[in-house]
Design an enzyme around this catalytic site. Sequence first.
Site, mmCIF file in Angstrom:
data_model
loop_
_atom_site.group_PDB
_atom_site.id
_atom_site.type_symbol
_atom_site.label_atom_id
_atom_site.label_comp_id
_atom_site.label_asym_id
_atom_site.label_seq_id
_atom_site.Cartn_x
_atom_site.Cartn_y
_atom_site.Cartn_z
ATOM 1 N N ASP A 1 41.284 47.981 44.781
ATOM 2 C CA ASP A 1 41.698 46.212 44.712
ATOM 3 C C ASP A 1 41.860 45.853 46.010
ATOM 4 O OD1 ASP A 1 41.366 47.172 42.074
ATOM 5 O OD2 ASP A 1 43.408 46.553 41.308
ATOM 6 N N ALA B 1 44.626 53.973 40.948
ATOM 7 C CA ALA B 1 43.473 54.466 40.808
ATOM 8 C C ALA B 1 42.806 54.814 42.005
ATOM 9 C CB ALA B 1 42.348 53.432 40.118
ATOM 10 N N CYS C 1 45.003 48.477 32.951
ATOM 11 C CA CYS C 1 44.065 47.898 31.692
ATOM 12 C C CYS C 1 44.717 48.288 30.400
ATOM 13 C CB CYS C 1 42.541 48.440 31.865
ATOM 14 S SG CYS C 1 41.841 48.055 33.509
ATOM 15 N N GLU D 1 45.028 26.812 29.989
ATOM 16 C CA GLU D 1 43.817 27.081 31.130
ATOM 17 C C GLU D 1 43.401 26.054 31.827
ATOM 18 O OE1 GLU D 1 41.628 28.359 34.008
ATOM 19 O OE2 GLU D 1 42.336 30.111 32.443
#
Length: 552
Positions: A283, A10, A42, A180
């Site tokens: 990023d 990106a 994504c 998690e």
Amino acid sequence: MKLVIIGSVAAGTSVAAKARRNNEDAQITIYDRDYDISYSGCGIPYYVGGEVESRDDLTPRDAAFFKKRYNIDVMTRHDVTAVDKDAKTVTVENLDTGDTFTDAYDVLVLATGASSIIPPIPGVKSDNVFPIRNIQQAEATRSFVDSTDPKHATIIGAGFIGLEMAEQLKLRGVDVTIIERVPQVMPPLDKDMACHVEEHLEKNGIELMLGETVTELVGDGHVERVVTESGKTIETDLVILSVGVRPNVELAMQMGVTLGETGAIAVNERMETNIPDVYAAGDVAESFSIVTGKPIWRPLGSTANKMGRTAGDVITGGHLEHRGILGTGIFKVFGLAVAQTGLAEKEARELGYDIEVLHNTKPDKPAYMGGKDMTIKAVADRTTRQLLGVQIVGFEGVDKRIDVFVTAITLKAKVDDLFHLDLAYAPPFSTTKDPVMYTGMVLSNSIDKAARLITPAELQARIDAGEDMQIIDTRKASQFEKACVDCAVNVPLGNLREAAKDMDKDKPTVVYCNGGVTGNAAQNVLRNLGFTDVYNLSGGNKNYQLFKKYGN
């Protein structure tokens, strides 16, 4: 000018495209060690699940496209292994041939992105363990699912990608367990909003193991069992790693680029690093919070595009500046949209803000038009009256509302301003008093202490401390009998004026209904009768029961 860009997703391609639009004469080269460029990371969960049929849908542009349209040279499978910032050269290895060469630059952009964190768990390199970050990993995961028809998948990590992968695999008929290490899904959310997501996941057949840490993946090169720190064992056919990403800063560190406190590259508003003629975007670079001004790192394609465009403009003589971010995010799981922007309650408290908190449950449009409830949690600063952050869960209209809140926070709007927004209204789209407007109205009243709110967590803490309070359930007796707040008495709104004669007007009093509206009406009745310390339970009994079940 010779512009060299390292990275072609990106940010990198945005740098190149903007630079070319501004300067037809610049020589622009992009190097990337991967196979694919400008892809939609994504969209990967939806490709694995089959909702996106072809990988070509995620990779609409290739090197030939950029050469033809922009006269930009994109060199895939070329890894920049070193940079000499004094000589202004890069050392490049062709990963297909093994050849190495040197290229010169006038301006260098680091757009090296981020990579999946691979936890050091025994068995993590097994053939049925997949991180989800790039197109090659997506292809490998989908190929495995297509060819082996797994019955069970274990997903390690309950962030965006983990939950989206859970949905897509479940829709393919795969049983899913999510593990998690923190005691909630979506760690960036406040726990009382994550509760909504947890309840929804369980209703859709997802097994949640929260507050658990994976210690071993058992199998001889092929995982058969997942073992947790508490000793639990899960039989599984497939493991998805979704424990987060880290910025690819190795090259930056090698050449002396300063990293910020987030661990990503520190840049100014012009995307410049500490080294002259070296920029960073996407990023790999950190941003800053619009609310606090402090460094923040939220790796998203939307932010990477903005950073890339800014860098490309500045490099070619433009005046764009990066204005920061709010950490806005949204995703969907089994039809439930989950959105967040700005500060969570826990962040605001840690930063020392004196905050007002609202839980507002309202339909996105009238019930007679099929409206469905959404729950909005808003956090405001009592001192400045500015909105600090918002989280929303709901089935319809969530994206519309979160974007309004994003705009309000960005422009430093006060909560009072929300009620006065001239938002679009017609029954197919909204209620006459939109949930955004209602949010502002209630927050304003609470800050003014005209109609004070109390959250389920605050109420439960006061109950547990043995505080002498009056807690009044204003619903019908049949609703009260099904589920109610601890220590509450049932006084329907129609009986409240008479019952109030026997109550202590100076004792702290909490009123509530299912969602908050009737509770607010009861609050007004008691205030007008002279009660001095009256609260409406934020989000009502629905919110309290979720907190009791999932929030403790």
